[in-house]
Design a protein around this motif. Sequence first.
Motif, PDB file in Angstrom:
ATOM      1  N   VAL A 182       0.871  -1.184   0.000  1.00 16.75           N
ATOM      2  CA  VAL A 182       0.000   0.000   0.000  1.00 16.75           C
ATOM      3  C   VAL A 182       0.900   1.224   0.000  1.00 16.75           C
ATOM      4  O   VAL A 182       1.795   1.354   0.843  1.00 16.75           O
ATOM      5  N   GLN A 183       0.662   2.129  -0.946  1.00 11.84           N
ATOM      6  CA  GLN A 183       1.549   3.273  -1.163  1.00 11.84           C
ATOM      7  C   GLN A 183       0.795   4.598  -0.984  1.00 11.84           C
ATOM      8  O   GLN A 183       0.403   5.228  -1.964  1.00 11.84           O
ATOM      9  N   PRO A 184       0.609   5.040   0.247  1.00 11.82           N
ATOM     10  CA  PRO A 184      -0.041   6.343   0.427  1.00 11.82           C
ATOM     11  C   PRO A 184       0.887   7.482  -0.008  1.00 11.82           C
ATOM     12  O   PRO A 184       2.121   7.362   0.042  1.00 11.82           O
ATOM     13  N   GLY A 185       0.261   8.580  -0.397  1.00 16.89           N
ATOM     14  CA  GLY A 185       0.993   9.838  -0.534  1.00 16.89           C
ATOM     15  C   GLY A 185       0.845  10.588   0.779  1.00 16.89           C
ATOM     16  O   GLY A 185       0.860   9.983   1.859  1.00 16.89           O
ATOM     17  N   PRO A 186       0.689  11.913   0.736  1.00 14.89           N
ATOM     18  CA  PRO A 186       0.480  12.662   1.974  1.00 14.89           C
ATOM     19  C   PRO A 186      -0.800  12.224   2.686  1.00 14.89           C
ATOM     20  O   PRO A 186      -1.843  12.077   2.064  1.00 14.89           O
ATOM     21  N   VAL A 187      -0.679  11.970   3.986  1.00 15.56           N
ATOM     22  CA  VAL A 187      -1.810  11.533   4.800  1.00 15.56           C
ATOM     23  C   VAL A 187      -1.942  12.478   5.983  1.00 15.56           C
ATOM     24  O   VAL A 187      -0.937  12.878   6.584  1.00 15.56           O
ATOM     25  N   SER A 188      -3.154  12.827   6.321  1.00 21.08           N
ATOM     26  CA  SER A 188      -3.406  13.757   7.428  1.00 21.08           C
ATOM     27  C   SER A 188      -3.225  13.046   8.763  1.00 21.08           C
ATOM     28  O   SER A 188      -4.180  12.609   9.394  1.00 21.08           O
ATOM     29  N   THR A 189      -1.978  12.904   9.189  1.00 20.05           N
ATOM     30  CA  THR A 189      -1.660  12.245  10.453  1.00 20.05           C
ATOM     31  C   THR A 189      -0.594  13.064  11.170  1.00 20.05           C
ATOM     32  O   THR A 189      -0.192  14.135  10.712  1.00 20.05           O
ATOM     33  N   LYS A 251      -8.381 -11.984  -5.022  1.00 16.26           N
ATOM     34  CA  LYS A 251      -7.170 -11.772  -5.815  1.00 16.26           C
ATOM     35  C   LYS A 251      -6.784 -10.292  -5.753  1.00 16.26           C
ATOM     36  O   LYS A 251      -7.090  -9.531  -6.671  1.00 16.26           O
ATOM     37  N   PRO A 252      -6.124  -9.889  -4.688  1.00 18.65           N
ATOM     38  CA  PRO A 252      -5.783  -8.471  -4.548  1.00 18.65           C
ATOM     39  C   PRO A 252      -4.667  -8.064  -5.508  1.00 18.65           C
ATOM     40  O   PRO A 252      -3.879  -8.910  -5.947  1.00 18.65           O
ATOM     41  N   PRO A 253      -4.586  -6.779  -5.824  1.00 18.07           N
ATOM     42  CA  PRO A 253      -3.496  -6.297  -6.671  1.00 18.07           C
ATOM     43  C   PRO A 253      -2.172  -6.313  -5.909  1.00 18.07           C
ATOM     44  O   PRO A 253      -2.150  -6.364  -4.679  1.00 18.07           O
ATOM     45  N   ALA A 254      -1.083  -6.253  -6.649  1.00 16.23           N
ATOM     46  CA  ALA A 254       0.236  -6.231  -6.015  1.00 16.23           C
ATOM     47  C   ALA A 254       0.475  -4.914  -5.281  1.00 16.23           C
ATOM     48  O   ALA A 254       1.168  -4.884  -4.252  1.00 16.23           O
ATOM     49  N   ARG A 255      -0.104  -3.834  -5.806  1.00 13.27           N
ATOM     50  CA  ARG A 255       0.077  -2.507  -5.217  1.00 13.27           C
ATOM     51  C   ARG A 255      -1.226  -1.727  -5.308  1.00 13.27           C
ATOM     52  O   ARG A 255      -1.997  -1.889  -6.248  1.00 13.27           O
ATOM     53  N   VAL A 256      -1.428  -0.855  -4.337  1.00 12.93           N
ATOM     54  CA  VAL A 256      -2.574   0.038  -4.366  1.00 12.93           C
ATOM     55  C   VAL A 256      -2.143   1.393  -3.829  1.00 12.93           C
ATOM     56  O   VAL A 256      -1.370   1.474  -2.869  1.00 12.93           O
ATOM     57  N   GLN A 257      -2.607   2.455  -4.487  1.00 12.87           N
ATOM     58  CA  GLN A 257      -2.291   3.821  -4.060  1.00 12.87           C
ATOM     59  C   GLN A 257      -3.587   4.522  -3.652  1.00 12.87           C
ATOM     60  O   GLN A 257      -4.466   4.732  -4.492  1.00 12.87           O
ATOM     61  N   PRO A 258      -3.720   4.849  -2.368  1.00 10.82           N
ATOM     62  CA  PRO A 258      -4.935   5.533  -1.914  1.00 10.82           C
ATOM     63  C   PRO A 258      -4.943   7.005  -2.349  1.00 10.82           C
ATOM     64  O   PRO A 258      -4.122   7.798  -1.905  1.00 10.82           O
ATOM     65  N   GLY A 259      -5.846   7.350  -3.224  1.00 12.13           N
ATOM     66  CA  GLY A 259      -5.989   8.747  -3.613  1.00 12.13           C
ATOM     67  C   GLY A 259      -5.329   9.077  -4.932  1.00 12.13           C
ATOM     68  O   GLY A 259      -4.382   8.424  -5.379  1.00 12.13           O
ATOM     69  N   THR A 260      -5.832  10.148  -5.550  1.00 11.19           N
ATOM     70  CA  THR A 260      -5.372  10.563  -6.875  1.00 11.19           C
ATOM     71  C   THR A 260      -3.917  11.009  -6.864  1.00 11.19           C
ATOM     72  O   THR A 260      -3.134  10.661  -7.762  1.00 11.19           O
ATOM     73  N   LEU A 261      -3.527  11.796  -5.853  1.00  9.36           N
ATOM     74  CA  LEU A 261      -2.151  12.298  -5.808  1.00  9.36           C
ATOM     75  C   LEU A 261      -1.156  11.148  -5.690  1.00  9.36           C
ATOM     76  O   LEU A 261      -0.096  11.163  -6.332  1.00  9.36           O
ATOM     77  N   ALA A 262      -1.472  10.148  -4.889  1.00  5.96           N
ATOM     78  CA  ALA A 262      -0.579   8.997  -4.739  1.00  5.96           C
ATOM     79  C   ALA A 262      -0.423   8.276  -6.071  1.00  5.96           C
ATOM     80  O   ALA A 262       0.693   7.896  -6.456  1.00  5.96           O
ATOM     81  N   ARG A 263      -1.525   8.081  -6.782  1.00  7.57           N
ATOM     82  CA  ARG A 263      -1.446   7.387  -8.070  1.00  7.57           C
ATOM     83  C   ARG A 263      -0.629   8.186  -9.071  1.00  7.57           C
ATOM     84  O   ARG A 263       0.155   7.627  -9.845  1.00  7.57           O
ATOM     85  N   ALA A 264      -0.785   9.511  -9.054  1.00 11.33           N
ATOM     86  CA  ALA A 264      -0.025  10.355  -9.982  1.00 11.33           C
ATOM     87  C   ALA A 264       1.457  10.385  -9.618  1.00 11.33           C
ATOM     88  O   ALA A 264       2.328  10.380 -10.494  1.00 11.33           O
ATOM     89  N   THR A 265       1.759  10.386  -8.318  1.00 10.60           N
ATOM     90  CA  THR A 265       3.148  10.493  -7.880  1.00 10.60           C
ATOM     91  C   THR A 265       3.971   9.288  -8.307  1.00 10.60           C
ATOM     92  O   THR A 265       5.115   9.434  -8.759  1.00 10.60           O
ATOM     93  N   VAL A 266       3.418   8.083  -8.159  1.00  5.10           N
ATOM     94  CA  VAL A 266       4.212   6.902  -8.507  1.00  5.10           C
ATOM     95  C   VAL A 266       4.505   6.841 -10.001  1.00  5.10           C
ATOM     96  O   VAL A 266       5.486   6.208 -10.416  1.00  5.10           O
TER      97      VAL A 266
END
Length: 288
Positions: A182-189, A251-266
């Motif tokens: 799981v590859q988050p980008g910026p997260v509000s934490t 059958k989960p994917p090998a990778r998942v990016q939560p959110g649009t910015l995360a998907r664009a960043t990778v």
Amino acid sequence: MSPAHTGCSVQKTVLITGCSSGIGRATATLFNDAGWTVYATARNPADIETLGEAGCELATLDVTDPDDIDRVVDRILDAEGAIDALVNNAGYGQFGPVEDVTTAAVHDQFDVNVYGPHRLIRAVLPAMRRERDGTIINVSSTAGRVTFPGGGIYSGSKFALEAMSDALRNEVREFGIDVVVVQPGPVSTKFASRVASEVDRENDGRIEPSGAYDYLYDLFEDTQLVGGDGPGSVSPERVAEDILNVASATKPPARVQPGTLARATVLARHLPDTLRDGLYDALGKFVR
């Protein structure tokens, strides 16, 4: 949300590390609400008391302590018979110019972000292989695909976690075990405030300033660049939803990016090195 777990007659069990706040806490809450038996862990049990009150099982676990890991995994297997999912979430970010970060700090970063997940993986895999079922979820970051000035140590740990995950995924597939990154980008934490402490030039010796990178320290004072509530950031609950989904999927994917910015960043990893270097150079000139 995947319906795979909904209606199952056998309650599934998940072990989650780093539940004191942020993604870990949100993930424990969501799995608990979905009917899983949740073992929520943290170094300080006082930090997760409210999760216990909500119905989670609690355990003290420091991912750098092999005895802690063996004790918790044995406890779960004795009580539940199986661990259906492991969520390696515990981690932190050591930021700063590569030259300025001490080797001891690099070791500490890898001890938590790489060796910790490796210890947990080794502990749970024998039982998962026996059951011929299970999901290992390693919480990485977009920084596990694309690095940046001042982020080399943190990114290095996440790059290592991703490489380990890719190898593991193909090693254990024949046993019915899934491995997901799981590859988050910026997260509000609170991650952003911890970043600020990790690049504090007056900290406890993790940084030895050379005097050559003042612009980077100034840049990191705006911690929204690596976390926080900046544009495109997502909530911990949004990341937790993806974690629950892949744990529940057939059958989960090998990778998942939560959110649009995360998907664009990778996707930036596909840019030519010269173009990425030019962007970093332009940013450096802008802040100087």
